[in-house]
Scaffold this active site. Sequence first.
Site, PDB file in Angstrom:
ATOM      1  CE  LYS A  17      40.160  36.762  40.455  1.00 26.99           C
ATOM      2  NZ  LYS A  17      38.932  36.422  39.940  1.00 26.99           N
ATOM      3  CG  ASP A  43      39.682  33.381  34.981  1.00 27.03           C
ATOM      4  OD1 ASP A  43      39.390  32.473  35.789  1.00 27.03           O
ATOM      5  OD2 ASP A  43      39.381  34.568  35.165  1.00 27.03           O
ATOM      6  CB  THR A  51      38.871  39.590  36.433  1.00 23.38           C
ATOM      7  OG1 THR A  51      37.763  39.749  37.305  1.00 23.38           O
ATOM      8  CG2 THR A  51      40.073  39.111  37.218  1.00 23.38           C
TER       9      THR A  51
END
Length: 137
Positions: A17, A43, A51
């Site tokens: 990403k 994350d 995301t």
Amino acid sequence: RAFAKKLGDAPLAIVDKRRQAHNVAKVYNLIGDVEGKTCVLVDDMIDTAGTLSAGAALLKDRGAKEVIACCTHAVFSPPAIERLSNGDFEEVIITDTIPHSLANMRDFPQLTILSTANLLAETIWRVHSESPVIKLT
């Protein structure tokens, strides 16, 4: 890779990403095979969940059996809860480093909140007693 190794040499896939601006990330590619597998997205923070949602959609599109999201700090700025409870995630695991009203979470059955109380207490005790905190990892 170190995280996958801690999980018993679990297979590793990477969601590629790019963050174009604050709260704007675009998922470009998936490196690795996820077909028929349970995928864990990790994350440090979930803000709007853009995301993570895009990553989960890519994993599902590539044949992932289920997707689990984990993060330390759950900010949950709108529309995070809507994105995370849309059905792409089997479970979303967060810590209680940021307090949330449970009333806001009643339509989010996939959410699991882990307490950091014991970890913080042990850290404070070790610092106070001049013991190493590295052993907490």
